[in-house]
Write a protein that holds these residues in place. Structure first.
Motif, PDB file in Angstrom:
ATOM      1  N   LYS A  36       0.817  -1.210   0.000  1.00 37.56           N
ATOM      2  CA  LYS A  36       0.000   0.000   0.000  1.00 37.56           C
ATOM      3  C   LYS A  36       0.856   1.268   0.000  1.00 37.56           C
ATOM      4  O   LYS A  36       0.333   2.367   0.057  1.00 37.56           O
ATOM      5  N   ASN A  37       2.186   1.078  -0.095  1.00 39.49           N
ATOM      6  CA  ASN A  37       3.101   2.222  -0.065  1.00 39.49           C
ATOM      7  C   ASN A  37       2.939   3.066   1.199  1.00 39.49           C
ATOM      8  O   ASN A  37       3.072   4.289   1.153  1.00 39.49           O
ATOM      9  N   VAL A  38       2.627   2.421   2.300  1.00 37.30           N
ATOM     10  CA  VAL A  38       2.519   3.114   3.577  1.00 37.30           C
ATOM     11  C   VAL A  38       3.256   2.317   4.646  1.00 37.30           C
ATOM     12  O   VAL A  38       3.507   1.128   4.486  1.00 37.30           O
ATOM     13  N   PHE A  39       3.600   2.998   5.735  1.00 39.27           N
ATOM     14  CA  PHE A  39       4.294   2.378   6.862  1.00 39.27           C
ATOM     15  C   PHE A  39       3.587   2.860   8.113  1.00 39.27           C
ATOM     16  O   PHE A  39       3.673   4.033   8.479  1.00 39.27           O
ATOM     17  N   TYR A  40       2.871   1.961   8.745  1.00 41.54           N
ATOM     18  CA  TYR A  40       2.000   2.349   9.853  1.00 41.54           C
ATOM     19  C   TYR A  40       2.728   2.481  11.186  1.00 41.54           C
ATOM     20  O   TYR A  40       3.558   1.660  11.551  1.00 41.54           O
ATOM     21  N   VAL A  41       2.375   3.525  11.910  1.00 41.04           N
ATOM     22  CA  VAL A  41       2.649   3.607  13.335  1.00 41.04           C
ATOM     23  C   VAL A  41       1.474   2.951  14.055  1.00 41.04           C
ATOM     24  O   VAL A  41       1.653   2.163  14.982  1.00 41.04           O
ATOM     25  N   TYR A  42       0.259   3.263  13.584  1.00 44.55           N
ATOM     26  CA  TYR A  42      -0.950   2.681  14.175  1.00 44.55           C
ATOM     27  C   TYR A  42      -2.063   2.624  13.138  1.00 44.55           C
ATOM     28  O   TYR A  42      -2.367   3.619  12.485  1.00 44.55           O
ATOM     29  N   SER A  43      -2.656   1.429  12.975  1.00 42.66           N
ATOM     30  CA  SER A  43      -3.867   1.301  12.150  1.00 42.66           C
ATOM     31  C   SER A  43      -5.027   0.801  13.012  1.00 42.66           C
ATOM     32  O   SER A  43      -6.100   1.386  13.000  1.00 42.66           O
ATOM     33  N   ASP A  44      -4.802  -0.268  13.735  1.00 41.99           N
ATOM     34  CA  ASP A  44      -5.771  -0.820  14.686  1.00 41.99           C
ATOM     35  C   ASP A  44      -4.993  -1.475  15.817  1.00 41.99           C
ATOM     36  O   ASP A  44      -3.826  -1.850  15.637  1.00 41.99           O
ATOM     37  N   LYS A  45      -5.625  -1.661  16.952  1.00 45.06           N
ATOM     38  CA  LYS A  45      -4.950  -2.301  18.092  1.00 45.06           C
ATOM     39  C   LYS A  45      -4.465  -3.700  17.696  1.00 45.06           C
ATOM     40  O   LYS A  45      -5.227  -4.511  17.164  1.00 45.06           O
ATOM     41  N   GLY A  46      -3.192  -3.958  17.924  1.00 42.65           N
ATOM     42  CA  GLY A  46      -2.628  -5.273  17.665  1.00 42.65           C
ATOM     43  C   GLY A  46      -2.396  -5.589  16.202  1.00 42.65           C
ATOM     44  O   GLY A  46      -2.035  -6.731  15.876  1.00 42.65           O
ATOM     45  N   ALA A  47      -2.565  -4.630  15.306  1.00 38.79           N
ATOM     46  CA  ALA A  47      -2.390  -4.888  13.876  1.00 38.79           C
ATOM     47  C   ALA A  47      -0.947  -5.265  13.568  1.00 38.79           C
ATOM     48  O   ALA A  47      -0.007  -4.692  14.123  1.00 38.79           O
ATOM     49  N   GLY A 113      15.069   1.717  15.450  1.00 38.09           N
ATOM     50  CA  GLY A 113      14.507   2.601  14.449  1.00 38.09           C
ATOM     51  C   GLY A 113      14.390   1.978  13.076  1.00 38.09           C
ATOM     52  O   GLY A 113      14.706   0.804  12.866  1.00 38.09           O
ATOM     53  N   PHE A 114      13.949   2.804  12.131  1.00 40.85           N
ATOM     54  CA  PHE A 114      13.732   2.363  10.761  1.00 40.85           C
ATOM     55  C   PHE A 114      14.256   3.399   9.783  1.00 40.85           C
ATOM     56  O   PHE A 114      14.290   4.593  10.083  1.00 40.85           O
ATOM     57  N   ASP A 115      14.646   2.921   8.605  1.00 35.19           N
ATOM     58  CA  ASP A 115      15.002   3.806   7.505  1.00 35.19           C
ATOM     59  C   ASP A 115      13.718   4.120   6.750  1.00 35.19           C
ATOM     60  O   ASP A 115      13.154   3.260   6.075  1.00 35.19           O
ATOM     61  N   LEU A 116      13.245   5.348   6.876  1.00 35.90           N
ATOM     62  CA  LEU A 116      11.984   5.767   6.272  1.00 35.90           C
ATOM     63  C   LEU A 116      12.212   6.740   5.113  1.00 35.90           C
ATOM     64  O   LEU A 116      11.364   7.576   4.802  1.00 35.90           O
ATOM     65  N   SER A 117      13.364   6.612   4.463  1.00 34.33           N
ATOM     66  CA  SER A 117      13.761   7.553   3.421  1.00 34.33           C
ATOM     67  C   SER A 117      12.798   7.608   2.239  1.00 34.33           C
ATOM     68  O   SER A 117      12.715   8.628   1.549  1.00 34.33           O
ATOM     69  N   THR A 118      12.076   6.532   2.004  1.00 29.08           N
ATOM     70  CA  THR A 118      11.173   6.504   0.841  1.00 29.08           C
ATOM     71  C   THR A 118       9.853   7.219   1.101  1.00 29.08           C
ATOM     72  O   THR A 118       9.065   7.402   0.172  1.00 29.08           O
ATOM     73  N   TYR A 119       9.617   7.637   2.329  1.00 30.35           N
ATOM     74  CA  TYR A 119       8.341   8.265   2.672  1.00 30.35           C
ATOM     75  C   TYR A 119       8.480   9.786   2.765  1.00 30.35           C
ATOM     76  O   TYR A 119       9.473  10.298   3.266  1.00 30.35           O
ATOM     77  N   ARG A 204       0.364   7.107   9.924  1.00 33.87           N
ATOM     78  CA  ARG A 204       1.164   6.359   8.962  1.00 33.87           C
ATOM     79  C   ARG A 204       2.064   7.255   8.105  1.00 33.87           C
ATOM     80  O   ARG A 204       1.747   8.404   7.840  1.00 33.87           O
ATOM     81  N   PHE A 205       3.168   6.671   7.672  1.00 34.04           N
ATOM     82  CA  PHE A 205       4.074   7.326   6.729  1.00 34.04           C
ATOM     83  C   PHE A 205       3.627   6.972   5.325  1.00 34.04           C
ATOM     84  O   PHE A 205       3.260   5.835   5.041  1.00 34.04           O
ATOM     85  N   GLU A 206       3.670   7.964   4.428  1.00 33.85           N
ATOM     86  CA  GLU A 206       3.240   7.757   3.045  1.00 33.85           C
ATOM     87  C   GLU A 206       4.314   8.272   2.110  1.00 33.85           C
ATOM     88  O   GLU A 206       5.105   9.153   2.465  1.00 33.85           O
TER      89      GLU A 206
END
Length: 206
Positions: A36-47, A113-119, A204-206
């Motif tokens: 989905k070209n996204v990186f979630y911090v939070y979508s739903d509990k426990g996702a 941490g994460f490399d989020l350079s694409t967002y 989320r990161f987009e």
């Protein structure tokens, strides 16, 4: 408490070329969100797609309560995050905040941490229980230390309404190669003398 060819024309060869030049798989953090070209911090509990943990309590941490499985009118999905801030200045700081960190309780003294350079942006939905709630800032990054964040960005200040509204933190010109503080917020007693109740969702990161 504590807390990134040229195609060969004969049709018979095209199939082999497609196999030979297939794109390599990306590393886990990127591949995990590639559909989905996204990186979630939070979508739903426990996702499964959630990243970062709300472990970085700041200021009057005793004034904050978080419920990450609240079912009161989520913006999307089945749950949202409910944050209750009493404004009592329990620790005497007159402000309070939370950082979503990786790993938990990481204030820059350990790898993670994460490399989020694409967002290029972080988006989230927020609303207040009554409207008029004042958040000093919503932010990404900004944790220092040996293994701290590579950059930071924020949207501030924000006055919430009773209805869900989408907010964006622009990351287009930021160095997102190493982010341990994926999301954070803070609020003050001066702005909210009686405290507040706010709701967050779809971070989320987009």
């Amino acid at each position: 408490m504590k807390h990134r060819s040229q195609w060969i024309t004969p049709a018979l060869v095209l199939g082999l070329a497609a196999l030979c030049f297939a794109a390599p798989k990306k590393h886990a953090a990127s591949a995990d969100a590639s559909a989905k070209n996204v990186f979630y911090v939070y979508s739903d509990k426990g996702a499964k797609g959630n990243h970062y943990i709300p472990s970085g309590w700041m200021g009057d941490y005793g004034d904050i309560k978080i419920d990450d499985g609240n079912t009161t009118d989520p913006a999307d999905g089945k749950t949202c995050i409910k944050i209750t801030y009493t404004g009592k200045a329990t620790q005497g700081a007159n402000w309070a905040g939370i950082f979503w960190q990786h790993p938990a309780n990481n204030w820059g003294e350990k790898p993670g941490g994460f490399d989020l350079s694409t967002y290029k942006r972080l988006t989230f939905w927020a609303r207040g229980e009554d409207g008029g709630e004042k958040v000093a800032e919503f932010k990404v990054g900004g944790i220092t230390g040996e293994h701290g964040d590579s950059d930071s960005a924020a949207v501030a200040p924000v006055t919430l309404t009773k209805d869900w509204k989408k907010y964006t933190i622009d990351l287009a010109d930021k160095n997102m190669s190493h982010i341990i503080g994926g999301y954070g917020l803070s609020a003050s007693r001066d702005d909210n003398p009686n405290g507040f109740v706010i709701y967050l969702d779809e971070i989320r990161f987009e």
